[in-house]
Design a protein around this motif. Structure first.
Motif, PDB file in Angstrom:
ATOM      1  N   SER A  44       0.840  -1.198   0.000  1.00  0.00           N
ATOM      2  CA  SER A  44       0.000   0.000   0.000  1.00  0.00           C
ATOM      3  C   SER A  44       0.873   1.246   0.000  1.00  0.00           C
ATOM      4  CB  SER A  44      -0.906   0.013   1.239  1.00  0.00           C
ATOM      5  OG  SER A  44      -1.890  -0.990   1.149  1.00  0.00           O
ATOM      6  N   SER A  45       0.393   2.284  -0.658  1.00  0.00           N
ATOM      7  CA  SER A  45       1.082   3.573  -0.683  1.00  0.00           C
ATOM      8  C   SER A  45       0.025   4.667  -0.610  1.00  0.00           C
ATOM      9  CB  SER A  45       1.901   3.719  -1.975  1.00  0.00           C
ATOM     10  OG  SER A  45       1.053   3.643  -3.113  1.00  0.00           O
ATOM     11  N   ALA A  46       0.486   5.893  -0.549  1.00  0.00           N
ATOM     12  CA  ALA A  46      -0.444   7.012  -0.416  1.00  0.00           C
ATOM     13  C   ALA A  46      -1.394   7.103  -1.593  1.00  0.00           C
ATOM     14  CB  ALA A  46       0.338   8.310  -0.256  1.00  0.00           C
ATOM     15  N   ASP A  47      -0.919   6.773  -2.787  1.00  0.00           N
ATOM     16  CA  ASP A  47      -1.766   6.889  -3.986  1.00  0.00           C
ATOM     17  C   ASP A  47      -2.350   5.543  -4.428  1.00  0.00           C
ATOM     18  OD1 ASP A  47       0.659   5.833  -4.680  1.00  0.00           O
ATOM     19  OD2 ASP A  47       0.768   6.849  -6.612  1.00  0.00           O
ATOM     20  N   LEU A  48      -2.032   4.458  -3.704  1.00  0.00           N
ATOM     21  CA  LEU A  48      -2.573   3.146  -4.060  1.00  0.00           C
ATOM     22  C   LEU A  48      -2.719   2.312  -2.785  1.00  0.00           C
ATOM     23  CD1 LEU A  48      -3.333   1.464  -6.625  1.00  0.00           C
ATOM     24  CD2 LEU A  48      -1.120   0.361  -6.381  1.00  0.00           C
ATOM     25  N   ILE A  49      -3.920   2.362  -2.209  1.00  0.00           N
ATOM     26  CA  ILE A  49      -4.169   1.657  -0.953  1.00  0.00           C
ATOM     27  C   ILE A  49      -4.792   0.293  -1.254  1.00  0.00           C
ATOM     28  CG2 ILE A  49      -5.422   1.702   1.238  1.00  0.00           C
ATOM     29  CD1 ILE A  49      -5.406   4.739   1.064  1.00  0.00           C
ATOM     30  N   VAL A  50      -4.172  -0.738  -0.703  1.00  0.00           N
ATOM     31  CA  VAL A  50      -4.699  -2.098  -0.864  1.00  0.00           C
ATOM     32  C   VAL A  50      -5.473  -2.443   0.413  1.00  0.00           C
ATOM     33  CG1 VAL A  50      -4.160  -4.506  -1.310  1.00  0.00           C
ATOM     34  CG2 VAL A  50      -2.681  -2.698  -2.250  1.00  0.00           C
ATOM     35  N   HIS A  51      -6.775  -2.595   0.281  1.00  0.00           N
ATOM     36  CA  HIS A  51      -7.624  -2.910   1.429  1.00  0.00           C
ATOM     37  C   HIS A  51      -7.687  -4.424   1.616  1.00  0.00           C
ATOM     38  CE1 HIS A  51      -9.175   1.232   1.754  1.00  0.00           C
ATOM     39  NE2 HIS A  51      -9.125   1.226   0.424  1.00  0.00           N
ATOM     40  N   TYR A  52      -7.599  -4.832   2.867  1.00  0.00           N
ATOM     41  CA  TYR A  52      -7.664  -6.262   3.184  1.00  0.00           C
ATOM     42  C   TYR A  52      -8.829  -6.499   4.148  1.00  0.00           C
ATOM     43  CZ  TYR A  52      -6.682 -10.718   5.466  1.00  0.00           C
ATOM     44  OH  TYR A  52      -6.794 -11.984   5.985  1.00  0.00           O
ATOM     45  N   ALA A  53      -9.528  -7.611   3.956  1.00  0.00           N
ATOM     46  CA  ALA A  53     -10.607  -7.987   4.879  1.00  0.00           C
ATOM     47  C   ALA A  53     -10.777  -9.499   4.846  1.00  0.00           C
ATOM     48  CB  ALA A  53     -11.911  -7.294   4.496  1.00  0.00           C
ATOM     49  N   ARG A  54     -11.286 -10.030   5.934  1.00  0.00           N
ATOM     50  CA  ARG A  54     -11.643 -11.449   5.962  1.00  0.00           C
ATOM     51  C   ARG A  54     -13.048 -11.569   6.550  1.00  0.00           C
ATOM     52  NH1 ARG A  54      -7.558 -14.250  10.172  1.00  0.00           N
ATOM     53  NH2 ARG A  54      -6.140 -13.360   8.629  1.00  0.00           N
ATOM     54  N   ALA A  55     -13.751 -12.602   6.114  1.00  0.00           N
ATOM     55  CA  ALA A  55     -15.135 -12.778   6.565  1.00  0.00           C
ATOM     56  C   ALA A  55     -15.561 -14.220   6.321  1.00  0.00           C
ATOM     57  CB  ALA A  55     -16.066 -11.808   5.831  1.00  0.00           C
ATOM     58  N   ARG A  56     -16.807 -14.494   6.590  1.00  0.00           N
ATOM     59  CA  ARG A  56     -17.365 -15.819   6.327  1.00  0.00           C
ATOM     60  C   ARG A  56     -18.715 -15.634   5.651  1.00  0.00           C
ATOM     61  NH1 ARG A  56     -17.553 -18.468  12.054  1.00  0.00           N
ATOM     62  NH2 ARG A  56     -15.443 -17.641  11.993  1.00  0.00           N
TER      63      ARG A  56
END
Length: 282
Positions: free
Chosen positions: A182-194
């Motif tokens: 992730s960077s200021a101009d490219l944010i990689v969002h992460y999540a986990r769920a069911r």
């Protein structure tokens, strides 16, 4: 009924006496005449059954019957006045409604005499239970994680997102991968769920069902964001015990059996009927 019937019967007896004949009184005496339209005891009986319950009938008296007759007469007057103000087109539309109602009542009568739904058997209950475990808290549950990069309507951002997420399948720790890339101009969002059968997002659930444990989905660029999913585990959930849901299943299946019985009655009724269909467009 009470006073109304007694009065009508008395008139009938007087008429017989005057004529010197021993005739049976009318079983459907005339009670009133409204602008030339007769109101008979059968009309009164029908109005009674529509208006009062069996419990009300226990407390019926002459005054109640008199009020009902007056109400019936007033209804007849209003009906005549309403019809007198209707145009020919309105009368035609009204007759169509009456015809449809009459046919509906006749169909209900026919079905009540010819439809006998098949009872819901124990075998049917068990079969439904085994085929639809998800209806009773059972089925599969998928544990998954997702990587998302937003703002991919921009060509440069989209190219970077495609390259970054295209490499995600080879990564073991997606959370760490998202944080490190992730960077200021490219944010990689992460999540986990069911997700299971009760998951509201049916499109997501459908996509997850195509993935077995350890598999990563194809990349999606819908809605201006790049997304990849990975299923980490597929859990089998046992449904509630059959003994707890047996009555619920019977309630579910009863309308199904009734529908099948109605279909059978319809098919039987059509045998031998002279039916022609016409193309209304020609």
């Amino acid at each position: 009924m009470g006073g109304v019937r007694v009065a009508a019967l008395a008139l009938a007896v007087l008429a017989v006496t005057a004529c010197g004949k021993q005739e049976e009184p009318s079983v459907n005496p005339l009670l009133a005449r409204v602008d030339g339209s007769d109101v008979y005891q059968s009309d009164m009986d029908a109005a009674w059954s529509r208006t009062f319950s069996e419990v009300d009938a226990l407390y019926a008296d002459d005054a109640m019957e008199e009020r009902l007759l007056k109400s019936l007469v007033a209804s007849r007057v209003m009906a005549h006045k309403a019809e007198a103000t209707m145009s020919a087109e309105q009368k035609q539309e009204f007759e169509a409604v009456v015809k449809a109602w009459r046919e509906e009542q006749l169909v209900k009568r026919y079905l009540s005499e010819h439809v006998t739904p098949q009872p819901v058997s124990n075998e049917m209950v068990e079969s439904y239970y085994n085929k639809h475990p998800e209806m009773f808290g059972g089925g599969e549950r998928r544990l998954y994680e997702v990587l998302t990069i937003q703002g991919t309507t921009n060509e440069e951002t989209r190219d970077k997102a495609v390259a970054l997420l295209g490499n995600a399948a080879a990564q073991k720790e997606w959370q760490k991968y998202a944080r490190e890339n992730s960077s200021a101009d490219l944010i990689v969002h992460y999540a986990r769920a069911r997700a299971d059968a009760n998951t509201g997002d049916k499109a997501l659930l459908a996509k997850l069902k195509t993935l077995s444990a350890g598999k990563t989905s194809a990349m999606s660029l819908a809605g201006g964001e790049a997304t990849v999913l990975r299923v980490n585990a597929v859990e089998i959930i046992a449904p509630r015990p059959l003994i707890e849901v047996r009555d619920d299943i019977r309630r579910r299946l009863a309308p199904v059996n009734l529908k099948a019985a109605v279909k059978e009655a319809m098919d039987t009724a059509l045998v031998g009927a002279d039916v022609e269909y016409f193309d209304s467009k020609n």
